[in-house]
Design an enzyme around this catalytic site. Structure first.
Site, mmCIF file in Angstrom:
data_model
loop_
_atom_site.group_PDB
_atom_site.id
_atom_site.type_symbol
_atom_site.label_atom_id
_atom_site.label_comp_id
_atom_site.label_asym_id
_atom_site.label_seq_id
_atom_site.Cartn_x
_atom_site.Cartn_y
_atom_site.Cartn_z
ATOM 1 N N TYR A 1 0.811 -1.219 0.000
ATOM 2 C CA TYR A 1 0.000 0.000 0.000
ATOM 3 C C TYR A 1 0.844 1.269 0.000
ATOM 4 O O TYR A 1 0.419 2.291 -0.511
ATOM 5 C CB TYR A 1 -0.902 0.030 1.239
ATOM 6 C CG TYR A 1 -2.154 -0.784 1.111
ATOM 7 C CD1 TYR A 1 -2.114 -2.168 1.061
ATOM 8 C CD2 TYR A 1 -3.395 -0.161 1.059
ATOM 9 C CE1 TYR A 1 -3.262 -2.916 0.964
ATOM 10 C CE2 TYR A 1 -4.562 -0.899 0.967
ATOM 11 C CZ TYR A 1 -4.494 -2.279 0.919
ATOM 12 O OH TYR A 1 -5.643 -3.010 0.825
ATOM 13 N N LYS B 1 3.615 -15.167 3.701
ATOM 14 C CA LYS B 1 3.908 -15.943 2.489
ATOM 15 C C LYS B 1 5.426 -16.137 2.460
ATOM 16 O O LYS B 1 6.124 -15.762 1.520
ATOM 17 C CB LYS B 1 3.375 -15.172 1.267
ATOM 18 C CG LYS B 1 3.430 -15.921 -0.039
ATOM 19 C CD LYS B 1 2.420 -17.061 -0.152
ATOM 20 C CE LYS B 1 2.646 -17.819 -1.443
ATOM 21 N NZ LYS B 1 1.818 -19.049 -1.552
ATOM 22 N N ASP C 1 -2.296 -18.507 1.644
ATOM 23 C CA ASP C 1 -3.215 -19.314 0.824
ATOM 24 C C ASP C 1 -3.877 -20.387 1.678
ATOM 25 O O ASP C 1 -5.099 -20.588 1.651
ATOM 26 C CB ASP C 1 -2.505 -19.898 -0.411
ATOM 27 C CG ASP C 1 -1.140 -20.528 -0.109
ATOM 28 O OD1 ASP C 1 -0.667 -20.445 1.048
ATOM 29 O OD2 ASP C 1 -0.537 -21.100 -1.042
ATOM 30 N N ASP D 1 -6.381 -7.096 4.500
ATOM 31 C CA ASP D 1 -7.510 -6.532 3.749
ATOM 32 C C ASP D 1 -8.363 -7.664 3.186
ATOM 33 O O ASP D 1 -9.587 -7.682 3.327
ATOM 34 C CB ASP D 1 -6.962 -5.649 2.618
ATOM 35 C CG ASP D 1 -8.072 -5.078 1.757
ATOM 36 O OD1 ASP D 1 -9.068 -4.590 2.329
ATOM 37 O OD2 ASP D 1 -7.947 -5.125 0.510
ATOM 38 N N ASP E 1 -12.434 -9.246 4.655
ATOM 39 C CA ASP E 1 -13.692 -9.365 3.908
ATOM 40 C C ASP E 1 -14.188 -10.814 3.944
ATOM 41 O O ASP E 1 -15.384 -11.087 4.088
ATOM 42 C CB ASP E 1 -13.516 -8.937 2.439
ATOM 43 C CG ASP E 1 -13.735 -7.446 2.221
ATOM 44 O OD1 ASP E 1 -13.447 -6.657 3.145
ATOM 45 O OD2 ASP E 1 -14.190 -7.053 1.119
#
Ligand code: NAD
Ligand code: IPM
Ligand code: MN
Length: 367
Positions: free
Chosen positions: A141, A191, A223, A247, A251
Protein backbone atom coordinates in the site's frame (compact mmCIF):
# COMPACT_ATOMS: atom_id res chain seq x y z
CA UNK A 1 -16.51 13.32 29.69
CA UNK A 2 -16.34 15.48 26.57
CA UNK A 3 -16.04 13.38 23.41
CA UNK A 4 -14.59 15.55 20.68
CA UNK A 5 -14.95 13.74 17.34
CA UNK A 6 -14.59 14.34 13.65
CA UNK A 7 -17.22 12.59 11.54
CA UNK A 8 -16.30 11.73 7.95
CA UNK A 9 -19.38 10.24 6.30
CA UNK A 10 -17.78 9.85 2.85
CA UNK A 11 -19.45 8.24 -0.16
CA UNK A 12 -22.12 5.74 -1.18
CA UNK A 13 -23.62 4.06 1.87
CA UNK A 14 -21.04 5.87 4.06
CA UNK A 15 -23.43 8.73 4.98
CA UNK A 16 -26.37 6.30 5.46
CA UNK A 17 -24.61 4.08 7.99
CA UNK A 18 -22.71 6.94 9.65
CA UNK A 19 -25.95 8.82 10.34
CA UNK A 20 -27.26 5.85 12.34
CA UNK A 21 -23.93 5.33 14.09
CA UNK A 22 -23.87 8.96 15.23
CA UNK A 23 -27.48 8.73 16.48
CA UNK A 24 -26.54 5.65 18.51
CA UNK A 25 -23.47 7.43 19.84
CA UNK A 26 -25.67 10.36 20.86
CA UNK A 27 -28.03 7.99 22.69
CA UNK A 28 -25.11 6.40 24.56
CA UNK A 29 -23.68 9.80 25.46
CA UNK A 30 -27.09 10.98 26.73
CA UNK A 31 -27.69 7.75 28.60
CA UNK A 32 -24.33 7.77 30.38
CA UNK A 33 -23.92 11.51 30.90
CA UNK A 34 -21.23 12.32 28.33
CA UNK A 35 -21.10 15.31 26.08
CA UNK A 36 -20.46 15.11 22.33
CA UNK A 37 -18.66 17.71 20.30
CA UNK A 38 -18.96 16.69 16.65
CA UNK A 39 -17.43 18.21 13.55
CA UNK A 40 -18.56 16.91 10.14
CA UNK A 41 -16.01 17.10 7.33
CA UNK A 42 -15.68 15.95 3.71
CA UNK A 43 -13.52 13.03 2.67
CA UNK A 44 -13.13 10.83 -0.41
CA UNK A 45 -15.34 11.43 -3.43
CA UNK A 46 -17.46 13.97 -1.55
CA UNK A 47 -14.32 16.02 -0.90
CA UNK A 48 -13.07 15.57 -4.47
CA UNK A 49 -16.33 16.97 -5.77
CA UNK A 50 -16.30 19.87 -3.32
CA UNK A 51 -12.62 20.83 -3.45
CA UNK A 52 -10.69 18.52 -5.79
CA UNK A 53 -8.81 16.85 -2.94
CA UNK A 54 -9.87 13.53 -1.31
CA UNK A 55 -8.40 14.69 2.01
CA UNK A 56 -8.64 18.50 2.16
CA UNK A 57 -6.38 20.33 4.64
CA UNK A 58 -9.28 21.41 6.86
CA UNK A 59 -10.49 17.81 7.11
CA UNK A 60 -7.06 16.58 8.11
CA UNK A 61 -6.61 19.45 10.58
CA UNK A 62 -9.99 18.69 12.19
CA UNK A 63 -9.10 14.99 12.49
CA UNK A 64 -5.72 15.73 14.07
CA UNK A 65 -7.30 18.16 16.55
CA UNK A 66 -10.01 15.74 17.72
CA UNK A 67 -9.90 12.79 20.09
CA UNK A 68 -11.12 10.26 17.54
CA UNK A 69 -12.43 10.03 13.98
CA UNK A 70 -15.46 8.09 12.75
CA UNK A 71 -15.50 7.36 9.02
CA UNK A 72 -18.21 5.81 6.82
CA UNK A 73 -16.69 4.70 3.52
CA UNK A 74 -15.04 6.27 0.49
CA UNK A 75 -14.95 5.55 -3.22
CA UNK A 76 -17.28 4.61 -6.02
CA UNK A 77 -17.43 4.06 -9.77
CA UNK A 78 -17.74 7.80 -10.46
CA UNK A 79 -14.20 8.32 -9.18
CA UNK A 80 -12.42 5.31 -10.65
CA UNK A 81 -10.98 7.30 -13.60
CA UNK A 82 -9.16 9.80 -11.34
CA UNK A 83 -5.35 9.64 -11.20
CA UNK A 84 -4.10 7.45 -8.35
CA UNK A 85 -3.17 10.27 -5.95
CA UNK A 86 -6.60 11.90 -6.32
CA UNK A 87 -8.70 8.79 -5.87
CA UNK A 88 -10.97 8.70 -2.79
CA UNK A 89 -9.05 5.66 -1.55
CA UNK A 90 -5.79 7.67 -1.67
CA UNK A 91 -7.39 10.18 0.72
CA UNK A 92 -8.21 7.41 3.19
CA UNK A 93 -4.70 5.96 2.98
CA UNK A 94 -3.19 9.40 3.57
CA UNK A 95 -5.46 9.91 6.57
CA UNK A 96 -4.37 6.58 8.08
CA UNK A 97 -0.73 7.55 7.57
CA UNK A 98 -1.10 11.08 8.93
CA UNK A 99 -2.82 9.71 12.04
CA UNK A 100 -0.08 7.10 12.50
CA UNK A 101 -2.78 4.43 12.68
CA UNK A 102 -0.62 1.35 12.14
CA UNK A 103 -2.78 -1.20 13.96
CA UNK A 104 -6.06 -2.14 12.36
CA UNK A 105 -8.23 -4.33 14.58
CA UNK A 106 -11.02 -6.14 12.73
CA UNK A 107 -13.10 -8.43 14.94
CA UNK A 108 -15.32 -11.03 13.23
CA UNK A 109 -17.87 -12.52 15.60
CA UNK A 110 -20.64 -14.95 14.81
CA UNK A 111 -23.68 -13.66 16.68
CA UNK A 112 -25.73 -16.63 17.95
CA UNK A 113 -28.84 -15.39 16.14
CA UNK A 114 -26.98 -15.22 12.83
CA UNK A 115 -25.60 -18.75 12.64
CA UNK A 116 -27.84 -19.49 9.68
CA UNK A 117 -26.77 -16.32 7.80
CA UNK A 118 -23.35 -17.72 7.07
CA UNK A 119 -22.83 -19.60 3.80
CA UNK A 120 -21.15 -22.18 6.06
CA UNK A 121 -23.08 -24.77 8.04
CA UNK A 122 -24.16 -23.44 11.46
CA UNK A 123 -22.14 -26.04 13.35
CA UNK A 124 -18.97 -24.81 11.59
CA UNK A 125 -19.43 -21.10 12.22
CA UNK A 126 -21.04 -21.29 15.69
CA UNK A 127 -18.90 -19.57 18.32
CA UNK A 128 -16.51 -17.93 15.84
CA UNK A 129 -14.70 -15.00 17.47
CA UNK A 130 -11.67 -13.87 15.50
CA UNK A 131 -9.66 -10.70 15.94
CA UNK A 132 -7.78 -9.86 12.76
CA UNK A 133 -4.82 -7.60 13.50
CA UNK A 134 -3.86 -6.02 10.21
CA UNK A 135 -0.70 -3.95 9.80
CA UNK A 136 -2.02 -0.77 8.21
CA UNK A 137 0.86 1.51 7.19
CA UNK A 138 3.26 -0.78 5.35
CA UNK A 139 3.56 -3.31 2.57
CA UNK A 140 2.36 -2.81 -0.99
CA UNK A 141 0.00 0.00 0.00
CA UNK A 142 2.79 2.43 0.82
CA UNK A 143 6.02 0.99 -0.65
CA UNK A 144 8.08 3.11 -3.04
CA UNK A 145 8.68 3.14 -5.95
CA UNK A 146 5.25 2.77 -7.47
CA UNK A 147 4.31 3.74 -11.00
CA UNK A 148 2.93 2.90 -14.41
CA UNK A 149 5.57 3.98 -16.93
CA UNK A 150 6.32 3.59 -20.63
CA UNK A 151 4.42 3.94 -23.86
CA UNK A 152 1.16 2.26 -24.71
CA UNK A 153 1.60 -1.44 -25.38
CA UNK A 154 4.92 -1.46 -23.49
CA UNK A 155 3.91 -0.03 -20.13
CA UNK A 156 5.37 -1.37 -16.96
CA UNK A 157 3.55 -1.22 -13.64
CA UNK A 158 5.51 -1.29 -10.39
CA UNK A 159 4.53 -1.64 -6.76
CA UNK A 160 6.95 -2.28 -3.94
CA UNK A 161 6.49 -4.30 -0.78
CA UNK A 162 8.73 -3.34 2.11
CA UNK A 163 8.64 -4.05 5.86
CA UNK A 164 11.24 -3.03 8.39
CA UNK A 165 11.77 -4.81 11.68
CA UNK A 166 10.36 -2.00 13.80
CA UNK A 167 7.03 -1.94 11.91
CA UNK A 168 6.69 -5.70 12.24
CA UNK A 169 7.56 -5.71 15.90
CA UNK A 170 5.10 -2.97 16.90
CA UNK A 171 2.13 -4.66 15.20
CA UNK A 172 3.16 -8.08 16.56
CA UNK A 173 3.10 -6.65 20.09
CA UNK A 174 -0.44 -5.37 19.53
CA UNK A 175 -1.50 -8.87 18.51
CA UNK A 176 0.23 -10.58 21.46
CA UNK A 177 -1.19 -8.07 23.95
CA UNK A 178 -4.70 -8.70 22.62
CA UNK A 179 -4.26 -12.47 22.64
CA UNK A 180 -3.08 -12.35 26.25
CA UNK A 181 -6.52 -10.98 27.18
CA UNK A 182 -8.40 -13.41 24.92
CA UNK A 183 -7.81 -17.10 24.20
CA UNK A 184 -4.00 -16.89 24.22
CA UNK A 185 -3.46 -17.76 20.55
CA UNK A 186 -1.81 -15.80 17.75
CA UNK A 187 -1.78 -17.08 14.20
CA UNK A 188 0.67 -15.11 12.08
CA UNK A 189 -0.20 -15.23 8.40
CA UNK A 190 2.48 -14.65 5.76
CA UNK A 191 3.91 -15.94 2.49
CA UNK A 192 7.37 -16.80 3.81
CA UNK A 193 7.83 -19.54 1.21
CA UNK A 194 8.05 -16.84 -1.49
CA UNK A 195 8.51 -13.32 -0.08
CA UNK A 196 11.48 -11.78 1.72
CA UNK A 197 9.08 -9.44 3.55
CA UNK A 198 7.32 -12.47 4.94
CA UNK A 199 10.54 -14.19 5.96
CA UNK A 200 11.54 -11.15 8.00
CA UNK A 201 7.98 -10.95 9.31
CA UNK A 202 8.09 -14.54 10.57
CA UNK A 203 11.49 -14.08 12.18
CA UNK A 204 10.53 -10.88 14.02
CA UNK A 205 7.14 -12.23 15.15
CA UNK A 206 8.82 -15.39 16.45
CA UNK A 207 11.31 -13.24 18.38
CA UNK A 208 8.50 -11.19 19.96
CA UNK A 209 6.69 -14.33 21.06
CA UNK A 210 9.44 -14.98 23.61
CA UNK A 211 8.11 -12.05 25.65
CA UNK A 212 4.66 -13.68 25.80
CA UNK A 213 5.24 -17.19 27.15
CA UNK A 214 1.52 -17.65 27.87
CA UNK A 215 0.52 -17.03 24.26
CA UNK A 216 0.75 -19.81 21.72
CA UNK A 217 2.12 -18.63 18.35
CA UNK A 218 1.61 -20.46 15.08
CA UNK A 219 2.34 -19.54 11.47
CA UNK A 220 0.51 -20.23 8.25
CA UNK A 221 0.93 -19.26 4.63
CA UNK A 222 -1.82 -16.94 3.47
CA UNK A 223 -3.21 -19.31 0.82
CA UNK A 224 -3.58 -22.07 3.36
CA UNK A 225 -4.95 -19.65 5.99
CA UNK A 226 -7.66 -18.50 3.56
CA UNK A 227 -8.75 -22.11 3.17
CA UNK A 228 -8.60 -22.88 6.85
CA UNK A 229 -10.57 -19.77 7.78
CA UNK A 230 -13.62 -21.20 6.02
CA UNK A 231 -12.97 -24.78 7.11
CA UNK A 232 -12.72 -24.12 10.84
CA UNK A 233 -13.19 -20.44 11.67
CA UNK A 234 -13.75 -21.26 15.34
CA UNK A 235 -10.12 -22.32 15.75
CA UNK A 236 -8.91 -18.76 15.22
CA UNK A 237 -8.30 -16.30 18.04
CA UNK A 238 -5.97 -13.46 17.00
CA UNK A 239 -4.84 -13.43 13.37
CA UNK A 240 -1.80 -11.23 12.79
CA UNK A 241 -0.96 -10.25 9.25
CA UNK A 242 0.42 -7.60 6.89
CA UNK A 243 -1.60 -4.92 5.16
CA UNK A 244 -2.79 -6.57 1.93
CA UNK A 245 -3.36 -10.05 3.37
CA UNK A 246 -5.36 -8.48 6.20
CA UNK A 247 -7.51 -6.53 3.75
CA UNK A 248 -8.43 -9.71 1.90
CA UNK A 249 -8.88 -12.01 4.89
CA UNK A 250 -11.12 -9.53 6.71
CA UNK A 251 -13.69 -9.36 3.91
CA UNK A 252 -13.63 -13.15 3.87
CA UNK A 253 -14.17 -13.24 7.63
CA UNK A 254 -17.16 -10.92 7.14
CA UNK A 255 -18.78 -13.39 4.77
CA UNK A 256 -18.02 -16.26 7.16
CA UNK A 257 -19.95 -14.62 10.02
CA UNK A 258 -22.91 -13.69 7.84
CA UNK A 259 -22.30 -10.31 6.20
CA UNK A 260 -19.50 -7.87 5.53
CA UNK A 261 -21.94 -5.21 6.73
CA UNK A 262 -21.49 -6.45 10.32
CA UNK A 263 -17.76 -5.86 10.59
CA UNK A 264 -16.32 -2.95 12.54
CA UNK A 265 -12.75 -1.76 12.79
CA UNK A 266 -10.41 0.38 14.85
CA UNK A 267 -7.23 1.85 13.37
CA UNK A 268 -5.05 2.79 16.31
CA UNK A 269 -1.46 3.28 17.37
CA UNK A 270 -1.21 7.02 16.70
CA UNK A 271 -2.44 9.94 18.77
CA UNK A 272 -5.93 9.93 17.24
CA UNK A 273 -7.82 6.70 16.54
CA UNK A 274 -9.78 6.16 13.31
CA UNK A 275 -12.91 4.01 13.40
CA UNK A 276 -14.64 2.68 10.31
CA UNK A 277 -16.70 -0.28 9.22
CA UNK A 278 -14.70 -2.80 7.16
CA UNK A 279 -17.03 -2.55 4.17
CA UNK A 280 -16.81 -0.02 1.34
CA UNK A 281 -19.25 2.43 -0.19
CA UNK A 282 -21.37 -0.40 -1.68
CA UNK A 283 -22.46 1.45 -4.84
CA UNK A 284 -24.84 -1.41 -5.71
CA UNK A 285 -27.12 -0.58 -2.76
CA UNK A 286 -26.29 3.08 -2.07
CA UNK A 287 -29.24 5.45 -1.85
CA UNK A 288 -31.75 2.68 -1.17
CA UNK A 289 -31.75 2.93 2.61
CA UNK A 290 -31.09 -0.79 3.02
CA UNK A 291 -27.41 -0.88 4.04
CA UNK A 292 -26.59 -2.69 7.26
CA UNK A 293 -25.49 -0.01 9.75
CA UNK A 294 -24.20 -2.49 12.36
CA UNK A 295 -20.58 -2.39 11.16
CA UNK A 296 -20.59 1.39 11.60
CA UNK A 297 -22.44 1.17 14.92
CA UNK A 298 -20.06 -1.47 16.27
CA UNK A 299 -17.21 0.82 15.17
CA UNK A 300 -18.65 3.39 17.58
CA UNK A 301 -18.38 0.74 20.32
CA UNK A 302 -14.71 0.24 19.40
CA UNK A 303 -14.21 4.02 19.46
CA UNK A 304 -15.60 4.23 22.99
CA UNK A 305 -13.41 1.31 24.09
CA UNK A 306 -10.08 2.18 22.47
CA UNK A 307 -10.09 5.99 22.37
CA UNK A 308 -11.95 6.72 25.63
CA UNK A 309 -11.67 3.52 27.72
CA UNK A 310 -15.47 3.62 28.08
CA UNK A 311 -15.79 -0.16 28.30
CA UNK A 312 -19.26 -0.21 29.88
CA UNK A 313 -20.63 2.01 27.14
CA UNK A 314 -18.97 -0.10 24.42
CA UNK A 315 -20.45 -3.26 25.89
CA UNK A 316 -23.84 -1.58 26.10
CA UNK A 317 -23.83 -1.12 22.30
CA UNK A 318 -22.50 -4.63 21.65
CA UNK A 319 -25.13 -6.22 23.89
CA UNK A 320 -27.88 -4.16 22.27
CA UNK A 321 -26.77 -5.39 18.82
CA UNK A 322 -26.77 -8.98 20.04
CA UNK A 323 -30.22 -8.62 21.61
CA UNK A 324 -31.71 -6.94 18.56
CA UNK A 325 -30.45 -9.69 16.27
CA UNK A 326 -31.92 -12.28 18.64
CA UNK A 327 -35.26 -10.51 18.32
CA UNK A 328 -35.04 -11.06 14.55
CA UNK A 329 -34.05 -7.58 13.36
CA UNK A 330 -32.49 -8.03 9.91
CA UNK A 331 -31.37 -5.71 7.13
CA UNK A 332 -31.66 -7.39 3.69
CA UNK A 333 -28.04 -8.64 3.71
CA UNK A 334 -28.96 -10.78 6.72
CA UNK A 335 -32.14 -12.35 5.34
CA UNK A 336 -32.62 -15.61 3.49
CA UNK A 337 -35.32 -16.74 1.07
CA UNK A 338 -37.24 -13.47 0.89
CA UNK A 339 -37.74 -13.13 4.65
CA UNK A 340 -38.85 -9.66 5.71
CA UNK A 341 -36.23 -7.03 6.38
CA UNK A 342 -35.99 -3.61 7.97
CA UNK A 343 -34.25 -0.49 6.68
CA UNK A 344 -30.98 1.11 7.73
CA UNK A 345 -32.77 3.74 9.79
CA UNK A 346 -35.19 1.25 11.37
CA UNK A 347 -32.23 -0.84 12.52
CA UNK A 348 -30.61 2.32 13.93
CA UNK A 349 -33.82 3.39 15.67
CA UNK A 350 -34.35 0.01 17.31
CA UNK A 351 -30.80 0.03 18.53
CA UNK A 352 -31.20 3.49 20.03
CA UNK A 353 -34.25 2.27 21.97
CA UNK A 354 -32.31 -0.76 23.22
CA UNK A 355 -29.35 1.41 24.25
CA UNK A 356 -31.67 3.79 26.12
CA UNK A 357 -33.35 0.92 27.96
CA UNK A 358 -30.02 -0.54 28.98
CA UNK A 359 -28.62 2.85 30.14
CA UNK A 360 -31.80 3.36 32.21
CA UNK A 361 -31.42 -0.09 33.75
CA UNK A 362 -27.77 0.65 34.59
CA UNK A 363 -28.85 3.86 36.35
CA UNK A 364 -31.57 2.11 38.33
CA UNK A 365 -29.00 -0.48 39.45
CA UNK A 366 -26.40 2.08 40.48
CA UNK A 367 -28.93 4.50 41.99
P1 NAD B 1 -18.01 -2.98 -0.76
O1 NAD B 1 -17.55 -3.40 0.59
O2 NAD B 1 -18.45 -1.58 -0.91
O3 NAD B 1 -19.20 -3.94 -1.22
C1 NAD B 1 -19.03 -5.35 -1.40
C2 NAD B 1 -20.41 -6.04 -1.33
O4 NAD B 1 -20.86 -6.03 0.03
C3 NAD B 1 -21.49 -5.33 -2.13
O5 NAD B 1 -22.35 -6.29 -2.69
C4 NAD B 1 -22.22 -4.51 -1.09
O6 NAD B 1 -23.57 -4.25 -1.41
C5 NAD B 1 -22.10 -5.37 0.15
N1 NAD B 1 -22.08 -4.54 1.36
C6 NAD B 1 -21.03 -3.81 1.80
N2 NAD B 1 -21.36 -3.14 2.91
C7 NAD B 1 -22.64 -3.47 3.19
C8 NAD B 1 -23.55 -3.08 4.22
N3 NAD B 1 -23.20 -2.23 5.20
N4 NAD B 1 -24.80 -3.59 4.19
C9 NAD B 1 -25.16 -4.44 3.23
N5 NAD B 1 -24.35 -4.85 2.24
C10 NAD B 1 -23.10 -4.36 2.21
O7 NAD B 1 -16.81 -3.32 -1.76
P2 NAD B 1 -16.63 -2.92 -3.32
O8 NAD B 1 -17.93 -2.97 -4.02
O9 NAD B 1 -15.52 -3.75 -3.78
O10 NAD B 1 -16.12 -1.41 -3.28
C11 NAD B 1 -16.94 -0.28 -3.53
C12 NAD B 1 -16.13 0.98 -3.31
O11 NAD B 1 -15.81 1.12 -1.92
C13 NAD B 1 -14.78 1.00 -4.04
O12 NAD B 1 -14.58 2.30 -4.53
C14 NAD B 1 -13.77 0.67 -2.96
O13 NAD B 1 -12.50 1.20 -3.21
C15 NAD B 1 -14.40 1.33 -1.76
N6 NAD B 1 -14.02 0.76 -0.47
C16 NAD B 1 -13.88 1.65 0.55
C17 NAD B 1 -13.60 1.20 1.83
C18 NAD B 1 -13.47 2.20 2.94
O14 NAD B 1 -13.79 3.35 2.75
N7 NAD B 1 -13.00 1.83 4.10
C19 NAD B 1 -13.52 -0.18 2.07
C20 NAD B 1 -13.68 -1.06 1.01
C21 NAD B 1 -13.95 -0.59 -0.26
C1 IPM C 1 -10.45 -1.39 3.63
C2 IPM C 1 -10.49 -0.86 2.21
C3 IPM C 1 -9.30 0.05 1.96
C4 IPM C 1 -8.04 -0.82 2.10
C5 IPM C 1 -9.29 0.77 0.60
C6 IPM C 1 -10.56 1.53 0.35
C7 IPM C 1 -8.13 1.71 0.51
O1 IPM C 1 -10.58 -1.91 1.30
O2 IPM C 1 -10.39 -0.56 4.55
O3 IPM C 1 -10.51 -2.60 3.81
O4 IPM C 1 -7.68 -1.54 1.16
O5 IPM C 1 -7.43 -0.74 3.16
MN1 MN D 1 -10.95 -3.85 2.25
Amino acid sequence: MLLHLTILAGDGIGPEVTEQAVLVLQAVADGFGHQLQLQHKNVGGAALTASNDPLPPDTLAACCASSAVLLGAVGGPGFDHYPQHLRPEAGLLRLRRELGAYANLRPAICFPALEDCSPLRPELVRGTDVMIVRELLGGLYFGQPRSIAGSSGHRLATNTMTYDEASIERIARVAFDLAAKRRQKVLSVDKANVLECSRLWREVVTGCAKDYPGVQLSHMYVDSAAMSLVQHPREYDVVLTENMFGDILSDQAGAVVGSLGLLASASIGGKVGLYEPVHGSAPDIAGKGIANPLGAILSVAMLLRYSFQLERQAVCIEKAVCALLSQGARTPDLTRNGASAISTSQMGQRLIEAVKRSADAAHRKSG
